[in-house]
Design a protein around this motif. Structure first.
Motif, mmCIF file in Angstrom:
data_model
loop_
_atom_site.group_PDB
_atom_site.id
_atom_site.type_symbol
_atom_site.label_atom_id
_atom_site.label_comp_id
_atom_site.label_asym_id
_atom_site.label_seq_id
_atom_site.Cartn_x
_atom_site.Cartn_y
_atom_site.Cartn_z
ATOM 1 N N ILE A 4 59.632 -76.848 124.529
ATOM 2 C CA ILE A 4 59.167 -76.599 125.888
ATOM 3 C C ILE A 4 58.530 -75.208 125.958
ATOM 4 C CG2 ILE A 4 60.892 -78.094 126.934
ATOM 5 C CD1 ILE A 4 62.483 -75.617 127.680
ATOM 6 N N GLN A 5 57.847 -74.963 127.069
ATOM 7 C CA GLN A 5 57.214 -73.657 127.278
ATOM 8 C C GLN A 5 58.133 -72.759 128.111
ATOM 9 O OE1 GLN A 5 53.416 -74.939 128.978
ATOM 10 N NE2 GLN A 5 52.398 -74.180 127.142
ATOM 11 N N ILE A 6 58.371 -71.562 127.591
ATOM 12 C CA ILE A 6 59.022 -70.514 128.359
ATOM 13 C C ILE A 6 57.918 -69.507 128.678
ATOM 14 C CG2 ILE A 6 60.827 -68.741 128.367
ATOM 15 C CD1 ILE A 6 62.344 -70.387 126.325
ATOM 16 N N PRO A 7 57.471 -69.429 129.926
ATOM 17 C CA PRO A 7 56.279 -68.638 130.261
ATOM 18 C C PRO A 7 56.264 -67.237 129.683
ATOM 19 C CG PRO A 7 56.946 -69.929 132.154
ATOM 20 C CD PRO A 7 58.010 -70.147 131.105
ATOM 21 N N SER A 8 57.392 -66.526 129.709
ATOM 22 C CA SER A 8 57.416 -65.137 129.231
ATOM 23 C C SER A 8 57.227 -65.046 127.726
ATOM 24 C CB SER A 8 58.739 -64.470 129.618
ATOM 25 O OG SER A 8 59.835 -65.116 128.988
ATOM 26 N N MET A 9 57.332 -66.164 127.003
ATOM 27 C CA MET A 9 57.237 -66.136 125.547
ATOM 28 C C MET A 9 55.894 -66.634 125.034
ATOM 29 S SD MET A 9 61.086 -67.177 124.387
ATOM 30 C CE MET A 9 60.762 -66.517 122.758
ATOM 31 N N ASN A 10 55.033 -67.057 125.952
ATOM 32 C CA ASN A 10 53.652 -67.414 125.589
ATOM 33 C C ASN A 10 53.574 -68.444 124.451
ATOM 34 O OD1 ASN A 10 52.535 -65.467 127.441
ATOM 35 N ND2 ASN A 10 53.142 -63.890 125.969
ATOM 36 N N GLY A 11 54.346 -69.486 124.558
ATOM 37 C CA GLY A 11 54.291 -70.519 123.533
ATOM 38 C C GLY A 11 55.418 -71.515 123.698
ATOM 39 N N TYR A 12 55.561 -72.386 122.729
ATOM 40 C CA TYR A 12 56.586 -73.422 122.769
ATOM 41 C C TYR A 12 57.845 -72.961 122.028
ATOM 42 C CZ TYR A 12 53.093 -76.775 124.438
ATOM 43 O OH TYR A 12 52.139 -77.441 125.181
ATOM 44 N N LYS A 13 58.996 -73.380 122.558
ATOM 45 C CA LYS A 13 60.274 -73.078 121.926
ATOM 46 C C LYS A 13 61.103 -74.352 121.811
ATOM 47 C CE LYS A 13 60.471 -68.743 120.816
ATOM 48 N NZ LYS A 13 60.804 -68.323 119.444
ATOM 49 N N GLU A 14 61.750 -74.522 120.667
ATOM 50 C CA GLU A 14 62.553 -75.719 120.416
ATOM 51 C C GLU A 14 63.811 -75.714 121.290
ATOM 52 O OE1 GLU A 14 66.269 -76.864 118.931
ATOM 53 O OE2 GLU A 14 65.470 -75.231 117.704
ATOM 54 N N VAL A 15 64.066 -76.848 121.969
ATOM 55 C CA VAL A 15 65.286 -76.999 122.760
ATOM 56 C C VAL A 15 66.143 -78.160 122.254
ATOM 57 C CG1 VAL A 15 64.376 -75.955 124.857
ATOM 58 C CG2 VAL A 15 64.076 -78.414 124.481
ATOM 59 N N SER A 16 65.583 -78.962 121.349
ATOM 60 C CA SER A 16 66.368 -80.023 120.728
ATOM 61 C C SER A 16 65.789 -80.327 119.360
ATOM 62 C CB SER A 16 66.359 -81.299 121.579
ATOM 63 O OG SER A 16 67.039 -82.349 120.902
ATOM 64 N N SER A 17 66.670 -80.470 118.375
ATOM 65 C CA SER A 17 66.283 -80.953 117.052
ATOM 66 C C SER A 17 67.031 -82.247 116.803
ATOM 67 C CB SER A 17 66.641 -79.937 115.962
ATOM 68 O OG SER A 17 65.693 -78.901 115.899
ATOM 69 N N VAL A 18 66.293 -83.296 116.459
ATOM 70 C CA VAL A 18 66.890 -84.585 116.126
ATOM 71 C C VAL A 18 66.647 -84.823 114.642
ATOM 72 C CG1 VAL A 18 66.872 -87.063 116.556
ATOM 73 C CG2 VAL A 18 66.521 -85.459 118.447
#
Length: 429
Positions: free
Chosen positions: A342-356
């Motif tokens: 998902i996108q965390i606006p302050s981080m300017n990119g995508y961050k993993e919130v689930s690994s399957v």
């Protein structure tokens, strides 16, 4: 661990598969094959010597009855006994090295994965539209502090850098997220598990995290017990050992579990400037999904876990992408992994919130976890799969940042409102 039969039948293929994971195990594979040959030769030699020992033992009474001198035979028996003892000592050393090397080998990646590291990860789908602000958005640390959701200074005072403390509505919002995840998994037919948070070494070894990553966990010394314990870094480490050294009835499969635990990780090293706050910490809450399946069912189980993780993220209203990891970006014990980012606006990119992930039979071999095939009556190794469903430490900051309004208030996602007495907006008091 890997199947020694597969290594013996196709050593070059195994070496190539591990190189796709950016791991050079060529010399290790060669040494394992040498040790396996030594081990088998020693076992055969010992069995031959014991058979000879038994044969001679049966002859001694006959020779004594016939009045023959048995001193040479007793000498031969002593020599056989010493040789068997020497072989046993050598075999112990050979098997110890063999086991250590086998445990050091990572899992083989599925053949459809791109070789190489994370630069070869492949986004395979995008869901929803990116969030757009018509004002200058705030960082989640500033929002959580202003709204009284999290007390960062006192969290650090209690436990040090990398810890935080939920307060008031922040604690309720965190618990609402966990309740949303839990209710969804129960509705999907998964069994709720609350495992111990402190585990024995064998659990980490079965999961494939030890011995290689043993320094990344918090270890616990007990002056009254010499067994090594550690605080679980993820509930996977507990769930994978639930049926260790057991044979599961085929009728039980697929076995679908989920667990809530806090997770404890050392997270050594410095963090980037854009990772301040909750994005990377030493303790966080997570719901972990887990399945034990028959080999022929594990691909469908994997697809199910991916769908469940995606549905949880979509239910919170996030734009996200699903990424197929390259072989080298999969963890050591996994054959394939999809990340939900998902996108965390302050981080300017995508961050993993689930690994399957699908470990195939790698973890089952380490933990000797099998099922008995009804058709044949023979035991076979199960396949094990896991997926975050979900971790809150990145969901919480993304939710606060994406749902913020110009006045500094935050909109509560609709699926969480029933857990907060119908609250729709969190405002500064």
């Amino acid at each position: 661990m890997l199947d020694i039969k597969r290594i013996k039948e196709d050593p070059d293929g195994v070496k190539a598969g591990l190189r796709a994971k950016e791991v050079d195990c060529d010399s290790t594979i060669d040494r394992i094959l040498e040790l396996d040959a030594q081990r088998r030769a020693l076992i055969l030699g010992t069995e031959t010597k014991k058979a000879e020992q038994n044969r001679i033992s049966k002859e001694i009474p006959k020779l004594k009855k016939a009045g023959q001198d048995v001193a040479p035979i007793f000498k031969e028996m002593t020599e056989l006994k010493n040789a068997i003892a020497a072989d046993a000592e050598t075999l112990t050393a050979v098997e110890a090295e063999y086991r250590t090397l086998m445990l050091s080998l990572p899992n083989l990646p599925d053949p459809d994965l791109h070789p190489g590291g994370k630069e070869f990860n492949e986004p395979i789908s995008y869901t929803g539209e990116p969030h757009v602000f018509d004002f200058e958005p705030k960082h989640h640390v500033d929002l959580c502090t202003a709204l009284g959701l999290i007390d960062y200074p006192r969290g650090t005072k209690l436990a040090g850098s990398g810890f935080w403390m939920y307060t008031g509505m922040g604690a309720r919002l965190e618990w609402a997220l966990l309740n949303y995840f839990i209710d969804t998994h129960i509705a999907d037919g998964y069994e709720f598990i609350l495992p111990p948070h402190m585990l024995e070494y064998q659990c980490g070894e079965n999961a494939g995290q030890f011995p290689k990553f043993a320094d990344e966990v918090y270890k616990i010394a007990n002056p009254t017990d010499d067994r090594l314990h550690f605080m679980l870094p993820t509930a996977e480490a507990a769930l994978v050992s639930v049926y260790r050294d057991e044979i599961i009835p085929e009728a039980w499969l697929p076995r679908k579990l989920f667990a809530y635990t806090p997770c404890f990780r050392r997270e050594a090293g410095s963090h980037r400037a854009d990772e301040r706050g909750m994005v990377r910490g030493h303790q966080f809450n997570k719901i972990e999904m887990f399945q034990f399946t028959r080999p022929e069912d594990s691909d469908e189980a994997f697809a199910e876990l991916v769908r469940k993780a995606e549905a949880l993220v979509a239910g919170l209203g996030f734009h996200f992408r699903t990424v197929k990891l390259a072989a080298g970006d999969c963890s050591a014990s996994m054959a394939r992994t999809y990340d939900i980012e998902i996108q965390i606006p302050s981080m300017n990119g995508y961050k993993e919130v689930s690994s399957v992930s699908n470990a195939r039979d790698y973890q089952a071999r380490r933990g000797n976890i099998r099922f008995r095939r009804e058709e044949t009556g023979k035991p076979e190794f199960v396949h094990t799969l896991n997926g975050s469903g979900l971790a809150t430490s990145r969901i919480f900051p993304a939710m606060v940042e994406q749902n913020q309004r110009a006045d500094g208030s935050v909109v509560v996602p609709e699926v969480l409102r029933k857990y907060l007495g119908g609250l729709e907006i969190i405002e500064k008091k």
